[in-house]
Design a protein around this motif. Structure first.
Motif, short mmCIF file in Angstrom:
data_model
loop_
_atom_site.label_atom_id
_atom_site.label_comp_id
_atom_site.label_asym_id
_atom_site.label_seq_id
_atom_site.Cartn_x
_atom_site.Cartn_y
_atom_site.Cartn_z
N THR A 1 0.80 -1.23 0.00
CA THR A 1 0.00 0.00 0.00
C THR A 1 0.83 1.27 0.00
O THR A 1 0.35 2.33 -0.41
N ASN A 2 2.08 1.19 0.46
CA ASN A 2 2.87 2.41 0.69
C ASN A 2 4.21 2.42 -0.04
O ASN A 2 5.17 3.03 0.42
N ALA A 3 4.27 1.75 -1.18
CA ALA A 3 5.49 1.83 -1.98
C ALA A 3 5.62 3.22 -2.60
O ALA A 3 4.63 3.86 -2.91
N CYS A 4 6.83 3.68 -2.76
CA CYS A 4 7.05 4.97 -3.41
C CYS A 4 8.30 4.90 -4.26
O CYS A 4 9.11 3.97 -4.15
N ILE A 5 8.45 5.88 -5.13
CA ILE A 5 9.64 6.03 -5.96
C ILE A 5 10.35 7.30 -5.52
O ILE A 5 9.72 8.34 -5.33
N ILE A 6 11.64 7.20 -5.34
CA ILE A 6 12.45 8.36 -4.96
C ILE A 6 13.24 8.78 -6.20
O ILE A 6 14.11 8.04 -6.67
N PRO A 7 12.94 9.94 -6.77
CA PRO A 7 13.69 10.40 -7.94
C PRO A 7 15.10 10.85 -7.55
O PRO A 7 15.27 11.67 -6.64
N LEU B 1 17.06 8.36 -11.93
CA LEU B 1 16.91 7.00 -11.43
C LEU B 1 15.67 6.93 -10.56
O LEU B 1 15.37 7.84 -9.80
N ALA B 2 14.95 5.82 -10.69
CA ALA B 2 13.78 5.58 -9.84
C ALA B 2 14.20 4.63 -8.73
O ALA B 2 14.25 3.41 -8.91
N VAL B 3 14.53 5.18 -7.59
CA VAL B 3 14.97 4.37 -6.46
C VAL B 3 13.75 3.90 -5.67
O VAL B 3 12.82 4.66 -5.41
N ALA B 4 13.76 2.64 -5.31
CA ALA B 4 12.64 2.04 -4.58
C ALA B 4 12.60 2.55 -3.14
O ALA B 4 13.63 2.67 -2.48
N GLY B 5 11.38 2.84 -2.69
CA GLY B 5 11.21 3.31 -1.31
C GLY B 5 9.87 2.86 -0.74
O GLY B 5 9.03 2.29 -1.44
N MET B 6 9.70 3.14 0.53
CA MET B 6 8.46 2.82 1.24
C MET B 6 8.19 3.94 2.23
O MET B 6 9.10 4.38 2.93
N TRP B 7 6.95 4.43 2.26
CA TRP B 7 6.63 5.57 3.12
C TRP B 7 5.67 5.18 4.24
O TRP B 7 5.01 4.14 4.19
N LYS B 8 5.59 6.08 5.21
CA LYS B 8 4.68 5.90 6.34
C LYS B 8 4.19 7.27 6.79
O LYS B 8 4.97 8.23 6.80
#
Length: 216
Positions: free
Chosen positions: A85-91, A118-125
């Protein structure tokens, strides 16, 4: 990944990720993004990608976590559920790594020539009513970066953007990040020690410098 660079503009971000920003300040160039900084991330917003600001670093118990290994996420059901539910992309334009096998760690800059962003994988909260925080997801370093450290950020391919943001990030983890990857267009070069001070923030930080000593 301890620090990174984002030197882009709204037009490039829109072309690459299909997301618009109405805030010029959100995409001001940063050459020394660090823990605790408010930085842009791309998340899902009712089926559409959204560019927004978030703080780099999540607090888990007494610790501030800035990166999380993909293997740790895959082995933790709670993290896997959050990722859905909370995946994000870090530019990111590129990132720094430090060679720590010497007494005085040496900074290097890493980029991929074939990708402007670059699209770095991330996860947010969600950490407050109006603020999010995020972590960078890492994997085992490839053969190029292995001499500098054990890990590197997970970089998402454009064909996986939609899956990553819209509920299928766990599939990307299983299929794309389960093995080591070699990126032929990835380059690494030594940069000035100025990057060690997070108050320094200029393009000078990513200028290549010649070999200074035998350990470089």
């Amino acid at each position: 990944m301890e620090r990174y660079v984002l030197d882009s503009n709204a037009e490039t971000i829109d072309q690459y990720f299909g997301v618009l920003s109405d805030s010029e300040s959100l995409l001001e160039p940063t050459f020394n993004a660090a823990t605790g900084h408010l930085l842009p991330i791309i998340s899902s917003n009712i089926g559409k990608p959204k560019l927004e600001a978030a703080i780099w670093g999540l607090t888990y118990g007494p610790q501030k976590v800035t990166v999380m290994g993909v293997e740790d996420i895959a082995s933790n059901p709670a993290f896997m559920d959050l990722l859905k539910t909370n995946a994000c992309i870090i530019p990111v334009s590129g990132f720094y790594v430090w060679k720590k096998t010497v007494s005085d760690p040496l900074p290097f800059f890493v980029r991929i020539h074939s990708r402007e962003i670059l699209a770095v994988a991330g996860m947010w909260k969600q950490i407050s009513e109006s603020r999010k925080a995020y972590v960078v997801i890492t994997r085992q370093a490839n053969v190029l970066l292995k001499p500098l450290g054990e890990s590197m950020p997970c970089i998402i391919d454009p064909e996986d953007f939609n899956n990553w943001l819209h509920g299928n990030a766990t599939q990307v983890v299983a299929k794309k990040f389960a093995h080591n990857s070699f990126m032929p267009d990835m380059t690494v070069f030594r940069v000035p020690d100025l990057v060690n001070d997070t108050s320094n923030n200029s393009k000078e930080l990513i200028q290549p410098i010649p070999k200074l000593r035998d350990e470089d």
